[in-house]
Write a protein that holds these residues in place. Sequence first.
Motif, PDB file in Angstrom:
ATOM      1  N   GLU A 154      -4.725   4.381  -1.030  1.00 22.16           N
ATOM      2  CA  GLU A 154      -6.020   4.437  -0.351  1.00 22.16           C
ATOM      3  C   GLU A 154      -6.834   5.646  -0.837  1.00 22.16           C
ATOM      4  N   TYR A 168      -0.714  -0.184  -3.898  1.00 22.13           N
ATOM      5  CA  TYR A 168      -2.013   0.470  -4.087  1.00 22.13           C
ATOM      6  C   TYR A 168      -2.053   1.739  -3.248  1.00 22.13           C
ATOM      7  N   ARG A 226      -7.528   1.851 -11.313  1.00 18.65           N
ATOM      8  CA  ARG A 226      -7.342   0.667 -10.478  1.00 18.65           C
ATOM      9  C   ARG A 226      -7.099  -0.521 -11.395  1.00 18.65           C
ATOM     10  N   GLU A 237      -6.039   9.663  -2.666  1.00 21.78           N
ATOM     11  CA  GLU A 237      -6.706  10.239  -3.836  1.00 21.78           C
ATOM     12  C   GLU A 237      -7.245  11.630  -3.513  1.00 21.78           C
ATOM     13  N   ASN A 251      -4.344   2.531  -8.181  1.00 21.83           N
ATOM     14  CA  ASN A 251      -2.933   2.211  -8.386  1.00 21.83           C
ATOM     15  C   ASN A 251      -2.171   3.329  -9.079  1.00 21.83           C
ATOM     16  N   ASP A 308     -14.569  -1.599  -4.066  1.00 21.73           N
ATOM     17  CA  ASP A 308     -13.127  -1.360  -3.970  1.00 21.73           C
ATOM     18  C   ASP A 308     -12.826   0.058  -4.455  1.00 21.73           C
ATOM     19  N   ARG A 309     -12.418   0.942  -3.532  1.00 23.37           N
ATOM     20  CA  ARG A 309     -12.128   2.334  -3.873  1.00 23.37           C
ATOM     21  C   ARG A 309     -10.628   2.614  -3.953  1.00 23.37           C
ATOM     22  N   ARG A 310      -9.813   1.589  -3.795  1.00 21.80           N
ATOM     23  CA  ARG A 310      -8.373   1.798  -3.900  1.00 21.80           C
ATOM     24  C   ARG A 310      -7.995   2.069  -5.351  1.00 21.80           C
ATOM     25  N   GLY A 355       0.831  -1.199   0.000  1.00 23.92           N
ATOM     26  CA  GLY A 355       0.000   0.000   0.000  1.00 23.92           C
ATOM     27  C   GLY A 355       0.861   1.241   0.000  1.00 23.92           C
ATOM     28  N   GLU A 356       0.616   2.113   0.972  1.00 26.73           N
ATOM     29  CA  GLU A 356       1.375   3.357   1.069  1.00 26.73           C
ATOM     30  C   GLU A 356       2.481   3.282   2.109  1.00 26.73           C
TER      31      GLU A 356
END
Length: 808
Positions: free
Chosen positions: A503, A501, A523, A507, A627, A623-625, A142-143
Amino acid sequence: MLRLLAVLGRRRSRARAVLSALGIALGVALGYGVHLVNGAAVEDLAASVRALAGEADLQVRGGRSGFAESLFPQVARVAGVSWVDPVLELDAGIAGTERTLRVIGVDALRLGRPELLAPDKVLLSPMAAGELGEGRLPLVVGERVVELEIGGVTELKGFAALTDISTAQWRLARLGELNRLDVHLARGASRETVLSSIKDLLPPGVQVAAVETLEQASGYPSRAYRVNLNVLAMIALFTGGFLVFSAQALETARRRGEHALLRVLGLTASGLARLCLAEAALLGAAGGLAGVALGYGFALLALRYAGADLGAGQFRGIAPHLAFHFVPAALHVAAGAGVAVAGALLPALDAARAAPARALKAGDEQLMFQRAGRIWPGIVLLAAGAVLSQLGPVNGLPLFGYGAIGCLLIGAIALMPRISQRVFQAIRCTSRIPFALALAQLRGAPGQAAVSLAAIVASFSLMAAMAIMVASFRQSVDDWLDGVLPAQLYFRSTHAGDTGYLEPAFEARVRALPEVERVDFLRSGRVLLDPSRPALSLIARDRAASAFPIIGARYERKPGDPPLVWVSEALQDLYALGPGEKTALPLSGKSVPVVVGGVVRDYARQHGTVVIDRADYVALTGDRRVNDGAVWLRPGVTPAAAMEAIRALPGGAELDLAAPAEIREVSLRIFDRSFAVTYAMEAVAVLVGLFGLSSSLGAIVLARRREFGVLRHLGVTRAQIRAMLAVEGGLLALLGAAAGLAVGAAISLVLVYVVNRQSFHWSMELHPPYALLGALASILVLLAVATAVVSGREAMGMGPVRAVREDW
């Protein structure tokens, strides 16, 4: 027969024999070297599948999102299943780099590796250990960056790490998820019955297959690339066959009197033909043996400096080892001998057909290949090539396309004697002695002209076709990049593999930056529709309808229609999906109905892409993640300032940021590297063809010493003879280059619209490199003229009296 071979072999021109064997050797070397590299790479991939699956009989696989671990006990309870090994296998990005590491989470106790039960412990493969060393292993999740402890080295293929499945689930943020189950069957259980029972339990997007099927599928992504490399090697060998043809034709012409004497002494026509073919077979076998040795050396160097993918990016993260096997080596030697025999067949038949009494007379060599000028074989082959080019692929490979190329090339060469006669007859003669003599020679000896034209057309047409195809592909990629890179700045986390990815909070922070006017987020994921094929790329993007260039018709969504998706050309070809077609996609364990809005061009992903609007994707999956992101800047803001602002955000330090110009440069550099081997193999084929041109022209000139002696007796000067030879070479090269360009253009159409589309499922526009083709044609003409003049100077080295003494 052997005694005759030995006697005649001592009288043969050693230079032409060595050149013929060298042409065969280069073709065999390329073919055998590519075979070794490809075989080693594919075997390494299959061995990786076998090593990971152990003694499993079946394997259950999911896409990038995997499946719930609750499926594990359900599969384990299926009748006929002895036990099941759960696996979580992910590509994780290494912090501070653009490399990814395959992290494999397994049941450490069942595997007999209790040391992996220690928190955050991983064991590296030898290849990974050689690059990463010891200490801590920082991975992007992730981050944030997660550090694992390197505990040693284990037997794993490729660039990989082994850990306990609980560590993989926890540290890689995949709690409750798996993406692979290795199924071991009970003794006596029917694999087909168990497979069917497991299939009934699987949610959409999860597939089960035999391990053998997955071994075969491991080589599928590179299959078309490997086949095309093998075909290129065959082209080099094919061109070597024309070199043998030229050499044998000129050798039989030089020995025409010897062969006639053998016929008078009792050797039959069939015996003479066998004698010529046996000599060619020995040359081919010698070239084949040398080629196998050269090919092995080429394979060693290729693996060391270019990798198992030969620079194309097809086999990343593997380190295969070459293995010598007698049967493939023997087959390549036999192929060299076979090509040499095929190249010598026409000269051998021509020598056998020659009447002995006539062949004993001087000047009879001018009449060779009189029977080879029939027009119908060439026309039939060209027609067959046109028909074959319209047929579809065979098991996903453009076999008919390759056949069409062979028919077009051989058909055009078969027509060259008749075409050259018509062309040279149509040229108006002048009063200039060199030009008049050259034209008379070309008109009076069409067989000798055909020998040189065969080498020119074979090499130049293939060179022109490959140059047109590669230039068209590169320009099409360049134009495509213009369409898919409209923003001023791009960032991505996909370089971190499955674990990269961003979060929704990130964004929002990017959208709130004062430097940013607009951002389109993306994504990415993978969906698996067929276990025997590679997974498809799934792209959920803002403003998806304009993300990629659309080819052909569009479908407008109607009331009551499911969400729109856009599919790449690969899906159109492999799954028969077109605009307006309805299908279902496996998303988050559900089968979601969708309708195809159009077909898009995507050069970045060969095996198929599905594009969906991100709003629809979020509504279907939750899914709101994201890339990646494409950023449009406010007026006056520089990309450098925007990069600095994004990197300063929490989680922005590990992002890969670039301007469109940099992405374009990197993409085209990758393209050129991918085609580097193609360029090299094409250059070898052309080099062999140019050897053939020089050899045939030089031999023809040297065989005409008596003619030059007669011309000297008649008052023609040396300068006029040299000018005559320059005109002959220039006219032959001009005709050969023109015919080669015409044939090459036809072959390039097959390469662009048939072979490329059926191999890689990409379409492209035609962009011939006119300047390059003109330069190559000019070099060809200059080489022909220079060869003819230099050979003429050597041929005129003896006096005119000695030159004609054989006619006394």
